[in-house]
Design a protein around this motif. Structure first.
Motif, PDB file in Angstrom:
ATOM      1  N   SER A  77      25.878  37.541  25.319  1.00 39.92           N
ATOM      2  CA  SER A  77      25.499  36.741  24.146  1.00 39.92           C
ATOM      3  C   SER A  77      26.249  37.089  22.863  1.00 39.92           C
ATOM      4  O   SER A  77      25.765  36.810  21.779  1.00 39.92           O
ATOM      5  N   THR A 117      19.851  28.536  23.377  1.00 39.62           N
ATOM      6  CA  THR A 117      20.163  28.968  22.013  1.00 39.62           C
ATOM      7  C   THR A 117      20.406  27.795  21.073  1.00 39.62           C
ATOM      8  O   THR A 117      20.885  26.732  21.498  1.00 39.62           O
ATOM      9  N   ALA A 118      20.167  28.042  19.785  1.00 35.60           N
ATOM     10  CA  ALA A 118      20.513  27.060  18.755  1.00 35.60           C
ATOM     11  C   ALA A 118      22.026  26.880  18.662  1.00 35.60           C
ATOM     12  O   ALA A 118      22.490  25.912  18.046  1.00 35.60           O
ATOM     13  N   ALA A 119      22.790  27.809  19.247  1.00 31.93           N
ATOM     14  CA  ALA A 119      24.252  27.678  19.222  1.00 31.93           C
ATOM     15  C   ALA A 119      24.717  26.406  19.939  1.00 31.93           C
ATOM     16  O   ALA A 119      25.858  25.980  19.747  1.00 31.93           O
ATOM     17  N   THR A 188      25.728  42.997  16.227  1.00 27.65           N
ATOM     18  CA  THR A 188      26.351  42.020  15.326  1.00 27.65           C
ATOM     19  C   THR A 188      25.302  41.318  14.472  1.00 27.65           C
ATOM     20  O   THR A 188      25.654  40.572  13.573  1.00 27.65           O
ATOM     21  N   HIS A 189      24.030  41.526  14.776  1.00 36.97           N
ATOM     22  CA  HIS A 189      22.985  40.738  14.117  1.00 36.97           C
ATOM     23  C   HIS A 189      22.575  41.314  12.766  1.00 36.97           C
ATOM     24  O   HIS A 189      22.548  42.530  12.568  1.00 36.97           O
ATOM     25  N   ILE A 205      26.049  47.107   3.949  1.00 36.20           N
ATOM     26  CA  ILE A 205      25.912  45.855   4.695  1.00 36.20           C
ATOM     27  C   ILE A 205      26.853  44.836   4.046  1.00 36.20           C
ATOM     28  O   ILE A 205      26.882  44.708   2.826  1.00 36.20           O
ATOM     29  N   SER A 206      27.642  44.154   4.899  1.00 31.52           N
ATOM     30  CA  SER A 206      28.554  43.139   4.371  1.00 31.52           C
ATOM     31  C   SER A 206      27.888  41.778   4.430  1.00 31.52           C
ATOM     32  O   SER A 206      27.241  41.436   5.427  1.00 31.52           O
ATOM     33  N   ILE A 207      28.059  41.008   3.361  1.00 28.62           N
ATOM     34  CA  ILE A 207      27.611  39.609   3.376  1.00 28.62           C
ATOM     35  C   ILE A 207      28.826  38.780   3.752  1.00 28.62           C
ATOM     36  O   ILE A 207      29.823  38.771   3.021  1.00 28.62           O
ATOM     37  N   PHE A 208      28.735  38.098   4.881  1.00 29.81           N
ATOM     38  CA  PHE A 208      29.870  37.302   5.348  1.00 29.81           C
ATOM     39  C   PHE A 208      29.879  35.928   4.679  1.00 29.81           C
ATOM     40  O   PHE A 208      29.330  34.968   5.205  1.00 29.81           O
ATOM     41  N   CYS A 219      24.739  32.176   3.866  1.00 30.10           N
ATOM     42  CA  CYS A 219      24.236  31.341   4.979  1.00 30.10           C
ATOM     43  C   CYS A 219      22.717  31.415   5.112  1.00 30.10           C
ATOM     44  O   CYS A 219      22.117  32.486   4.914  1.00 30.10           O
ATOM     45  N   ARG A 221      19.467  30.979   7.640  1.00 32.44           N
ATOM     46  CA  ARG A 221      19.065  30.999   9.044  1.00 32.44           C
ATOM     47  C   ARG A 221      17.546  30.945   9.154  1.00 32.44           C
ATOM     48  O   ARG A 221      16.829  31.292   8.216  1.00 32.44           O
ATOM     49  N   TYR A 223      14.675  32.709  10.975  1.00 25.02           N
ATOM     50  CA  TYR A 223      14.362  33.942  11.705  1.00 25.02           C
ATOM     51  C   TYR A 223      13.004  33.801  12.389  1.00 25.02           C
ATOM     52  O   TYR A 223      12.023  33.415  11.743  1.00 25.02           O
ATOM     53  N   LEU A 289      21.120  26.790   9.474  1.00 24.98           N
ATOM     54  CA  LEU A 289      20.502  26.477  10.780  1.00 24.98           C
ATOM     55  C   LEU A 289      18.996  26.660  10.630  1.00 24.98           C
ATOM     56  O   LEU A 289      18.529  27.801  10.493  1.00 24.98           O
TER      57      LEU A 289
HETATM   58  N1  UFG Z   1      25.709  38.235   8.616  1.00 28.97           N
HETATM   59  C1  UFG Z   1      26.208  38.920   7.527  1.00 28.97           C
HETATM   60  N2  UFG Z   1      26.567  40.213   7.704  1.00 28.97           N
HETATM   61  C2  UFG Z   1      26.467  40.857   8.890  1.00 28.97           C
HETATM   62  C3  UFG Z   1      25.947  40.147   9.999  1.00 28.97           C
HETATM   63  C4  UFG Z   1      25.575  38.820   9.825  1.00 28.97           C
HETATM   64  O1  UFG Z   1      26.334  38.381   6.430  1.00 28.97           O
HETATM   65  O2  UFG Z   1      26.841  42.033   8.962  1.00 28.97           O
HETATM   66  C5  UFG Z   1      25.279  36.839   8.424  1.00 28.97           C
HETATM   67  C6  UFG Z   1      25.991  35.876   9.340  1.00 28.97           C
HETATM   68  O3  UFG Z   1      27.205  35.447   8.766  1.00 28.97           O
HETATM   69  C7  UFG Z   1      24.939  34.775   9.433  1.00 28.97           C
HETATM   70  C8  UFG Z   1      23.609  35.513   9.334  1.00 28.97           C
HETATM   71  O4  UFG Z   1      23.923  36.754   8.747  1.00 28.97           O
HETATM   72  O5  UFG Z   1      25.058  33.914   8.363  1.00 28.97           O
HETATM   73  C9  UFG Z   1      22.956  35.746  10.663  1.00 28.97           C
HETATM   74  O6  UFG Z   1      23.917  36.320  11.524  1.00 28.97           O
HETATM   75  P1  UFG Z   1      23.543  36.889  12.981  1.00 28.97           P
HETATM   76  O7  UFG Z   1      24.804  37.403  13.589  1.00 28.97           O
HETATM   77  O8  UFG Z   1      22.382  37.807  12.865  1.00 28.97           O
HETATM   78  O9  UFG Z   1      23.029  35.606  13.731  1.00 28.97           O
HETATM   79  P2  UFG Z   1      23.787  34.228  14.009  1.00 28.97           P
HETATM   80  O10 UFG Z   1      23.081  33.218  13.158  1.00 28.97           O
HETATM   81  O11 UFG Z   1      25.242  34.308  13.898  1.00 28.97           O
HETATM   82  O12 UFG Z   1      23.525  34.124  15.542  1.00 28.97           O
HETATM   83  C10 UFG Z   1      22.344  33.717  16.117  1.00 28.97           C
HETATM   84  C11 UFG Z   1      22.197  34.276  17.516  1.00 28.97           C
HETATM   85  C12 UFG Z   1      23.300  33.790  18.403  1.00 28.97           C
HETATM   86  C13 UFG Z   1      23.397  32.312  18.323  1.00 28.97           C
HETATM   87  C14 UFG Z   1      23.513  31.869  16.887  1.00 28.97           C
HETATM   88  C15 UFG Z   1      23.528  30.381  16.708  1.00 28.97           C
HETATM   89  O13 UFG Z   1      22.215  35.664  17.462  1.00 28.97           O
HETATM   90  O14 UFG Z   1      23.029  34.168  19.710  1.00 28.97           O
HETATM   91  O15 UFG Z   1      22.397  32.353  16.152  1.00 28.97           O
HETATM   92  O16 UFG Z   1      22.308  29.890  17.026  1.00 28.97           O
HETATM   93  F1  UFG Z   1      24.494  31.907  18.981  1.00 28.97           F
END
Ligand code: UFG
Length: 329
Positions: A77, A117-119, A188-189, A205-208, A219, A221, A223, A289
């Motif tokens: 994943s 997944t929402a992906a 990665t979460h 912690i980095s804000i992407f 972004c 999300r 949760y 999302l």
């Molecule tokens: N983010 C940061 N810094 C980090 C990690 C994440 O700013 O160090 C941000 C990401 O850019 C995103 C948000 O935090 O905007 C959430 O990121 P996550 O990686 O925690 O989650 P995602 O939304 O990317 O991913 C989740 C699920 C995936 C799925 C995706 C789309 O973990 O499995 O949603 O539904 F594919």
């Protein structure tokens, strides 16, 4: 019911195992431990350290354990890795599921709850996202899950498979007692990375991305607490047990929080200050999302209990504090 949980030693799978046991079901776990943890499993339940791609073995176990339904979590994943190594993702996720449904046919097991997944939605056009929204995944991981949903629909039409596919938004949190939680080899979460920073295990912690078209530029999300996800699986299983129809459901809290809001909540919950860095956007991240979960609320009566952001972060924090090294395996 007597159920097989593939990937039951993983983050979401292990929480679902506990919820199933609490609801009175009999659970057998099947996991190759490639990303899962044996310590995430409660004692006293049958556990097979096996790979779902070995169809004959899976058929044998389904028959020997007199399984009535399968909950299928075993999958890779990591979005980034899926772009670098698509073969591995198609093999594990699509190949693994084909092997599973083949074994289920051979063993005459008809009921399946699938971890989607929402992906699958990619960059949505409007929010909240309904199950009928267009599906154009922007990464290989999401594409494998969408291919699998097609495969399940075809097996349902031709062979009578009955399934519920659950499309998770951002799973987070941990079992409230702090005994099991999120421990990915490669993390990665957002929520666990923030809490590792609060624990001093990471410098910052980095804000992407801070230039998205959202109120604070980061972004948004949806949760959803892993225990609320787990409860939805129990409901989906019981729906199939009653002879219910095939369904696809979104699982989200229906509330959106920005990356900055999650960081602020974590600072409040942990009572710790930590460094926050602004970084470039991460490729493939949609700006917003947020789910509509009206369908599963209405049809199965699902009601998230712990998905306030603060509760999610509090429960995750309890786990991270109790087990700063994760499962330590
Ligand atoms: N983010 C940061 N810094 C980090 C990690 C994440 O700013 O160090 C941000 C990401 O850019 C995103 C948000 O935090 O905007 C959430 O990121 P996550 O990686 O925690 O989650 P995602 O939304 O990317 O991913 C989740 C699920 C995936 C799925 C995706 C789309 O973990 O499995 O949603 O539904 F594919």
């Amino acid at each position: 019911m007597r159920v097989l949980v593939t990937g039951g030693a993983g983050y979401i799978g292990s929480h679902v195992v506990r919820a199933l046991l609490q609801a009175g079901h009999e659970v057998v776990v099947y996991d190759n431990l490639s990303t899962g943890h044996r310590q995430a499993l409660p004692g006293g339940i049958p556990f097979y350290e096996e790979d779902i791609r070995v169809t004959e073995r899976l058929t044998e176990v389904l028959l020997a354990e007199r399984i009535e339904a399968v909950l299928h979590f075993a999958a890779l994943s990591l979005v980034g890795e899926s772009m670098q190594e698509p073969q591995k993702y198609y093999d594990n996720n699509v190949g693994g599921t084909l092997s599973l449904v083949t074994a289920m046919r051979q063993a005459h097991v008809e009921n399946l709850v699938f971890s989607s997944t929402a992906a699958v939605y990619g960059e949505p056009e409007k929010w909240p996202i309904l199950e009928t929204a267009p599906t154009f995944p922007t990464n290989v991981y999401g594409r494998t899950k969408l291919v699998i949903e097609g495969l399940l629909a075809d097996f349902a039409a031709a062979y009578g498979l009955r399934y519920v596919s659950l499309r998770y938004f951002n799973a987070a949190g941990a079992w409230p007692e702090g005994t099991i939680g999120e421990d990915h080899g490669t993390e990665t979460h957002l929520v666990p990375l923030i809490l590792k920073t609060a624990l001093g295990q990471r410098k910052a912690i980095s804000i992407f991305g801070t230039d998205y078209a959202t109120a604070d530029g980061t972004c948004i999300r949806d949760y959803i607490h892993v225990c609320d996800l787990a409860q939805a699986h129990v409901l989906a299983l019981e729906h199939l047990g009653r002879g219910g129809e095939c369904r696809i459901y979104n699982l989200g809290s229906e509330q959106g929080f920005s990356v900055r809001q999650v960081i602020e909540t974590a600072k409040k919950v942990t009572q710790r200050d930590f460094a926050v860095e602004e970084a470039p956007r991460r490729a493939g991240d949609p700006a917003v999302l947020v789910a509509s979960s009206a369908k599963i609320r209405q049809e199965l009566g699902w009601q998230p209990q712990r998905s306030e952001l603060e509760t999610i972060v509090e429960d995750a924090w309890r786990w991270h504090k109790a087990q700063p090294g994760g499962y330590g395996d």
